[in-house]
Structures are given as structure tokens and as C-alpha cells.
Design an enzyme around this catalytic site. Structure first.
Site, PDB file in Angstrom:
ATOM      1  N   HIS A  29      33.525   5.225  15.076  1.00 17.44           N
ATOM      2  CA  HIS A  29      34.245   6.383  14.357  1.00 17.44           C
ATOM      3  C   HIS A  29      33.687   6.568  13.085  1.00 17.44           C
ATOM      4  CE1 HIS A  29      37.481   9.271  13.597  1.00 17.44           C
ATOM      5  NE2 HIS A  29      37.403   8.718  12.481  1.00 17.44           N
ATOM      6  N   ASP A  32      50.560  10.863  16.955  1.00 11.82           N
ATOM      7  CA  ASP A  32      49.567  11.190  15.937  1.00 11.82           C
ATOM      8  C   ASP A  32      49.214  12.590  15.884  1.00 11.82           C
ATOM      9  OD1 ASP A  32      47.185  10.735  14.299  1.00 11.82           O
ATOM     10  OD2 ASP A  32      46.079  11.291  15.838  1.00 11.82           O
ATOM     11  N   ARG A  44      51.316  16.519   8.726  1.00  8.42           N
ATOM     12  CA  ARG A  44      50.598  16.169   7.231  1.00  8.42           C
ATOM     13  C   ARG A  44      49.693  17.411   7.059  1.00  8.42           C
ATOM     14  NH1 ARG A  44      47.155  11.829   9.415  1.00  8.42           N
ATOM     15  NH2 ARG A  44      46.071  12.107   7.426  1.00  8.42           N
ATOM     16  N   SER A  70      46.441   7.221  11.490  1.00 11.03           N
ATOM     17  CA  SER A  70      45.705   8.039  12.691  1.00 11.03           C
ATOM     18  C   SER A  70      44.553   7.738  13.132  1.00 11.03           C
ATOM     19  CB  SER A  70      45.562   9.407  11.720  1.00 11.03           C
ATOM     20  OG  SER A  70      45.138  10.488  12.395  1.00 11.03           O
ATOM     21  N   LYS A  73      44.517   6.088  17.652  1.00 11.36           N
ATOM     22  CA  LYS A  73      43.494   6.900  18.530  1.00 11.36           C
ATOM     23  C   LYS A  73      42.500   5.980  19.106  1.00 11.36           C
ATOM     24  CE  LYS A  73      42.696  10.478  15.992  1.00 11.36           C
ATOM     25  NZ  LYS A  73      43.189  10.781  14.994  1.00 11.36           N
TER      26      LYS A  73
END
Length: 450
Positions: A94, A173, A180, A195, A199
Site C-alpha cells: 500500500h 471505513d 472525515r 483507515s 481495509k
């Protein structure tokens, strides 16, 4: 430690008490955090109360225990994939987002070619940063909205699949992120960590490689802020029994030479053919090596880099990418002939005002220019034009002559191109001498990772 004023101590938790407790800087219990996440996901707690709690969390912060509890509650708000049917190690990567960052497309193919299973659930671009899903959708026919059942079928067939977040994965999320985004609480590292990790861990992976960007084109502008977020995510993942490593990498200039969705897919194909710009190839090689290391495919990083090289040099990674594209409905012929990818016909050069060296590039401005052209979203509901973008000819440290192109804008709309041209011209700083070379990979966390 619980006390008489702790609502979770009595078993009767009230939302107002959870808000007040965090407002006053006290530690929330796991039960209180689970109550808040569960209630909001079920529609039992209104936006205005969760907004108040988010602002309290931003201003007061969360400790490591609270962050892990929040991540776990968000993770289990929906389905957690069980990929035990696949005997190979399940490893993902990620990135926290940047300009020209197309490494995920390369890494999924390289890692799967090297024997890993890569169940990659990705996001779209927002603001000045590009999104993996938008890049994939620039390949004609490519489908990112697969069902979980079809996602498994693609994984079974080729070892990698790249899709968007489904309704079943971490629904808390999706709700919290939208809130947010409109309450000024996006920047909290604790909320960012929860967050991202909720995921990713819902994918059923055993290990995760994090690419945490820092610099003018990153959300974390300073290395210290990037390192804090990286450490938080690594510790959170480890608390949940996963192998996690984070690389702090440079985003003071775009990664590679192309910015824009179809243009970046072209560059991905170049890298998978063993070509492409050096910085992009180097970062992909390093990230792939860590994926192989966490997945047990190599005993050392040096051996893992050799495995990554072999997957590209043999053509196996390119073939894996072609296979994934075909399985997800894309036109695989575009992988062999990138001219089949969309590309805007009109071009405009941004030229150097004087002779010298590129001293710096304001990276966020380059990403914003691409958004202005139509290559990204200013708002979530905006559509994306895959054909527009920017081709860089000069990067930091390069020699340039007066009137020489610094970059080329590929566009469809004259007004948008003129605006992007002004922004790009201001983003380049021309100096009398070249700057000291910067480091592409600033730090690896944990420091003793090997």
C-alpha cells in the site's frame, strides 16, 4: 484503568460519555471504541456525534492501544476474507499516495509471477494524487468492480487481482472516511492508520509492505511525520499478527516521467519490459523484494531483488499482468501495443525560462496540473479523463537550456491547458548549479528489518 466515571465499567456505554472522555484526553476502552464503530455503521449514532468524536480524536490523539482497537473494530465491521484455500503467502503493498506513483500495477504482476498471492484492494485518486483504480480503468474494458466471488476466481487463475473496495469490506471505513473528508479530520495519523490498515487486513493477507511518501507531493510533507505514521501502521499490523514493513520514500518530485492515467499504464508496461525510468524501476525492485521477503520467497533482500529481476527479465511478470488484465475484462492487446490506450492528441510544451539545472520541482503542483487537465478529481463525483496528462522531460538535477521543454502537456481543452501550463511553469525551479542528489528511499521501519 477503569474508574467510577468510566461508562464502560458499568456496561452501559453512552455516546456522549465517549465523546467527553476523548475530549478530556482520557484513554477509551476497546468496548467503547467497538460501541462507537458498531453504532455508527448500523446508523444508530448520528453524524453530528461521530463528527464531534473525530475532532476530539484529532486534537487529543489516540494511543497505540486505542489505534489498534479502532482498526480492529473497523476491520470487523464487515467481511474479512478467508484466503486459506491458497497455499502461497498472501502479501500486499500500500502507498500513502503521490504523483506518478504507479508501482502497484508493477508489483502485483512481479509478486504473483514470483509465487505470491496478491489480493489488492485499491482506491481512486483524490486531490492531487493519482489512484490505482483510475489507472487500471484507462485500459479499455478493465473492470475494478468485481464481486468477492469473481475476485477469488481471478486470484485462483493468476495469483493477483486488483479491485475497488466492495460493500462487504470495512463498511465502517467508507462511512468514517466520508465524514472525515467534510469535518477537517482527514490529517489525523491515528485515523489514517485505522483507515488504511482496516481495509488492507480485511483482504486476508499475512504480510503488508507500506510505501509511505514524504515531500512536497505527499500528504506527509516532512520525514518526521511520515516516520510517525509508518511506525504507527507497522505496530498496529504487528499487534494484529501480521508481518509489516514500511519504506519512507521520496515524493519531492514525480515518480517516473509520466503523470496521468493511461500515460502511467504505458510506463508500467515499459518497466515490466525491463525498460522505463531508473527511479521507478529502483523503487519497484525494492518494494517487490520486501514483498518476497515477507512472503518467505527469499532469505535475504539481496536474493529477493534477484528474484524480482528474474521475473521481469524472463517476461513472466509482463505475462502475469497481461493475464490479469484479460481476466478482469480488459483489452490485453493494449499491453502488447500501448497505442491502443487512450491518449490526447493535442500537446503543449512547457519550456525553461533560462539555462541552468532543475533545482527543484513543486511536486504537488504537478499533480494539481494533471487534475486541472481532467486527469483527476477535485471532488469525488468528478469524472476522470484517462487520455490527458503530463510527460516530464527534465527532473531534479538535469541540465536544461533556455527554451528547452521541461515537460509536455497532453490535453483536450485549451482553457484547462493554459491553466496547467501556468502552474507547471511555476513548479520548476531553475538553478545555476545542480542540487545535491536526494535519496529515493529515506528510511525502512522497523530499522532492523531484514
Amino acid at each position: 484503568m477503569s474508574d467510577a466515571t468510566d461508562p464502560s465499567a458499568t456496561g452501559s456505554i453512552r455516546t456522549i460519555d465517549v465523546i467527553r472522555k476523548k475530549r478530556d484526553g482520557r484513554e477509551l476502552s476497546r468496548a467503547e471504541i467497538e460501541y462507537l464503530v458498531r453504532g455508527y455503521t448500523a446508523g444508530e449514532i448520528p453524524d453530528y456525534q461521530v463528527s464531534a468524536w473525530l475532532m476530539a480524536a484529532l486534537l487529543r490523539g489516540l494511543n497505540r492501544t486505542e489505534t489498534a482497537a479502532l482498526t480492529d473494530a473497523m476491520l470487523h465491521s464487515g467481511q474479512v476474507l478467508d484466503l486459506s484455500e491458497f497455499p502461497a503467502a498472501k502479501i500486499d503493498k500500500h502507498s500513502t499516495g503521490g504523483v506518478g506513483d504507479k508501482t502497484s500495477l508493477v508489483l502485483a504482476a512481479v509478486a504473483a509471477a514470483g509465487g505470491l498471492v496478491v489480493p489488492m484492494i485499491s482506491g481512486r485518486g483524490l486531490g492531487h494524487t493519482g489512484g490505482t483504480l483510475d489507472k487500471l480503468e484507462s485500459i479499455p474494458g478493465f473492470q475494478v468492480g468485481l464481486s468477492i466471488a469473481r475476485f477469488r476466481e481471478v486470484l485462483r487463475a493468476c495469483g493477483c487481482a486488483m479491485i475497488g473496495q466492495t460493500a462487504e469490506i470495512a463498511p465502517a471505513d467508507r462511512l468514517l472516511y466520508s465524514l472525515r473528508d467534510v469535518t477537517g479530520t482527514v490529517e489525523s495519523p491515528y485515523l489514517i492508520c485505522a483507515s488504511i490498515m482496516s481495509k488492507k487486513l480485511a483482504e486476508g493477507i499475512g504480510g503488508l509492505v507500506l510505501d509511505v511518501k514524504t515531500g512536497s507531493g505527499a500528504f506527509m510533507k516532512t520525514e518526521e511525520d511520515a516516520a510517525f505514521l509508518a511506525e504507527l501502521m507497522v505496530e498496529t499490523g504487528e499487534r494484529m499478527g501480521k508481518k509489516v514493513v514500511a519504506l519512507i520514500t521520496d515524493m519531492d518530485q514525480p515518480l517516473g516521467l509520466r503523470v496521468g492515467n493511461a500515460l502511467e499504464v504505458e510506463e508500467v508496461i515499459d518497466v515490466l519490459r525491463g525498460e522505463g525510468p531508473e527511479d521507478l524501476r529502483e523503487l519497484c525492485r525494492e518494494l517487490a523484494a520486501w514483498m518476497f521477503r515477507l512472503g518467505g520467497r527469499s532469505a535475504t533482500i539481496a536474493d529477493a531483488k534477484k528474484l524480482s529481476d528474474e521475473m521481469i527479465q524472463s517476461g513472466r511478470a509482463l505475462e502475469k499482468f497481461r493475464q490479469m488484465v484479460a481476466l478482469q475484462g480488459g483489452n490485453a492487446s493494449a499491453i502488447d501495443d500501448p497505442k491502443l490506450l487512450p491518449r490526447a492528441k493535442r500537446a503543449l510544451d512547457v519550456t525553461s525560462p533560462r539555462t541552468g539545472y532543475v533545482g527543484a520541482i513543486q511536486c504537488e503542483a504537478v499533480g494539481t496540473a494533471c487534475v486541472i487537465l481532467g486527469g483527476g478529481r477535485a471532488k469525488k463525483e468528478d469524472s476522470v479523463d484517462p487520455a490527458v496528462g503530463i510527460i516530464l522531460h527534465k527532473k531534479v538535477g538535469d541540465r536544461v537550456s533556455v527554451g528547452e521543454p521541461l515537460c509536455t502537456i497532453l490535453y483536450k481543452d485549451e482553457t484547462r491547458a493554459a491553466h496547467a501550463n501556468q502552474l507547471l511553469a511555476r513548479s520548476y525551479q531553475i538553478a545555476d548549479s545542480p542540487p545535491a542528489p536526494g535519496k529515493l528511499i529515506r528510511r525502512i521501519i522497523p530499522a532492523d528489518a531484514n
